[in-house]
Design a protein around this motif. Structure first.
Motif, PDB file in Angstrom:
ATOM      1  N   PHE A 124      55.190  35.631  40.412  1.00 39.87           N
ATOM      2  CA  PHE A 124      54.375  36.507  41.252  1.00 39.87           C
ATOM      3  C   PHE A 124      55.242  37.033  42.388  1.00 39.87           C
ATOM      4  O   PHE A 124      55.992  36.273  43.012  1.00 39.87           O
ATOM      5  CB  PHE A 124      53.177  35.744  41.837  1.00 39.87           C
ATOM      6  CG  PHE A 124      52.228  35.224  40.802  1.00 39.87           C
ATOM      7  CD1 PHE A 124      51.104  35.949  40.444  1.00 39.87           C
ATOM      8  CD2 PHE A 124      52.466  34.005  40.174  1.00 39.87           C
ATOM      9  CE1 PHE A 124      50.229  35.474  39.483  1.00 39.87           C
ATOM     10  CE2 PHE A 124      51.593  33.522  39.212  1.00 39.87           C
ATOM     11  CZ  PHE A 124      50.477  34.251  38.868  1.00 39.87           C
ATOM     12  N   LEU A 145      52.744  40.606  38.837  1.00 36.55           N
ATOM     13  CA  LEU A 145      52.965  39.337  38.158  1.00 36.55           C
ATOM     14  C   LEU A 145      53.662  39.623  36.837  1.00 36.55           C
ATOM     15  O   LEU A 145      53.485  40.679  36.228  1.00 36.55           O
ATOM     16  CB  LEU A 145      51.652  38.589  37.935  1.00 36.55           C
ATOM     17  CG  LEU A 145      50.580  39.233  37.057  1.00 36.55           C
ATOM     18  CD1 LEU A 145      50.753  38.849  35.585  1.00 36.55           C
ATOM     19  CD2 LEU A 145      49.200  38.823  37.530  1.00 36.55           C
ATOM     20  N   GLU A 171      46.360  34.508  43.227  1.00 40.21           N
ATOM     21  CA  GLU A 171      47.403  34.214  42.254  1.00 40.21           C
ATOM     22  C   GLU A 171      47.124  32.925  41.485  1.00 40.21           C
ATOM     23  O   GLU A 171      47.434  32.825  40.293  1.00 40.21           O
ATOM     24  CB  GLU A 171      48.760  34.135  42.951  1.00 40.21           C
ATOM     25  CG  GLU A 171      49.251  35.473  43.466  1.00 40.21           C
ATOM     26  CD  GLU A 171      50.573  35.369  44.202  1.00 40.21           C
ATOM     27  OE1 GLU A 171      51.108  34.241  44.315  1.00 40.21           O
ATOM     28  OE2 GLU A 171      51.083  36.410  44.674  1.00 40.21           O
ATOM     29  N   GLN A 180      44.816  33.829  38.770  1.00 41.30           N
ATOM     30  CA  GLN A 180      45.522  34.599  37.751  1.00 41.30           C
ATOM     31  C   GLN A 180      46.369  33.691  36.873  1.00 41.30           C
ATOM     32  O   GLN A 180      46.390  33.828  35.645  1.00 41.30           O
ATOM     33  CB  GLN A 180      46.394  35.665  38.403  1.00 41.30           C
ATOM     34  CG  GLN A 180      45.613  36.815  39.012  1.00 41.30           C
ATOM     35  CD  GLN A 180      46.512  37.815  39.720  1.00 41.30           C
ATOM     36  OE1 GLN A 180      47.541  37.450  40.296  1.00 41.30           O
ATOM     37  NE2 GLN A 180      46.126  39.081  39.690  1.00 41.30           N
TER      38      GLN A 180
END
Length: 274
Positions: free
Chosen positions: A17, A87, A135, A138
């Motif tokens: 990321f 990402l 994040e 994700q």
């Protein structure tokens, strides 16, 4: 860079990321993103901002929001056009082929629209990733989605071939096509065929890229033992320090004497720190 564990590590080299949204903008100079050559394939998703790559004429071409990348045979630098949040999933090429149905060898040095290349089974990725709160969410979604896909195709995976690629540049790895053939139990022509079909590169080129990446990793590793560049070259199987310098200049953009300092201090070289 997050390194998956367990079965998923067989397919995924890492998940990274990156964000520049808190950096001053406009920047005092163009923001570049410098990547070395590598055997890996990638899936990249831009949740904010935009990036462009130069085409063959040198003109900048913006990348789509959702990108598929193949093995890189040369270093490349993209340009950040707006504050960026992105990402990337870095995949072993043999696993990438099974997961996506795409041939790594057809994607050398390419960064193409995932919407155009991936099948309908991937269509939910942009919306799902964009809907994640952060994040961590994700990462959890990506790992769950990829693990389900990997388990569905893992039976077709050649673990011995994969191991040969992972260790081809190691000091005790099979360094020649005959040695690879012995390790895999096949002839030299079959080794060449398997590598080009499943990895997308011949074994000699794969070893060259993996060895260069091992050199970059050694240069950036703060816990690496103290050693001279000549010692590092010998350890990695280069003919001498000059040979290693030529290889890194061609495949990473700079010789090791300059690259080591850039990795530590130059923001353009952040991919080398992952």
């Amino acid at each position: 860079m997050h390194t998956p564990q367990g079965e998923l590590a067989e397919a995924v080299h890492g998940i990274g990321f990156v964000s520049t949204v808190d950096d001053p903008w406009p920047a005092d100079r163009p923001q570049l993103n410098r990547f070395p050559a590598m055997v890996y394939c990638g899936l990249t998703f831009f949740t904010e901002g935009a990036v462009a790559l130069p085409d063959d004429s040198g003109a900048l071409q913006p990348l789509p929001q959702w990108v598929v990348s193949g093995p890189r045979t040369r270093p490349v630098a993209s340009v950040t056009l707006a504050p960026l949040r992105t990402l990337g999933v870095v995949l072993h090429p043999d696993a990438f082929a099974l997961l996506t149905g795409l041939a790594p060898g057809a994607l050398h040095d390419r960064n193409d629209s995932a919407d155009a290349l991936l099948g309908p089974g991937w269509a939910d990725w942009p919306q799902a990733l964009g809907a994640c709160a952060d994040e961590r969410a994700q990462l959890a979604w990506i790992e769950a989605a990829l693990l389900a896909r990997w388990r569905a195709v893992r039976g077709q995976w050649d673990a011995d071939l994969a191991a040969s690629l992972r260790h081809i540049a190691a000091p005790d790895g099979a360094a020649s096509v005959p040695a690879l053939g012995t390790a895999l139990g096949v002839g030299e022509r079959q080794v060449q065929r398997q590598y080009r079909t499943r990895i997308g590169l011949g074994p000699a080129q794969a070893r060259r890229l993996q060895r260069m990446n091992a050199a970059v990793y050694a240069l950036r590793d703060p816990n690496a033992p103290a050693r001279t560049l000549a010692d590092l070259a010998a350890e990695l199987g280069y003919a001498d320090q000059a040979h290693m310098a030529r290889e890194l200049r061609e495949l990473a953009g700079l010789p090791p004497s300059q690259l080591e300092g850039r990795i530590d201090t130059d923001r353009d070289y952040w991919p080398y720190r992952l």
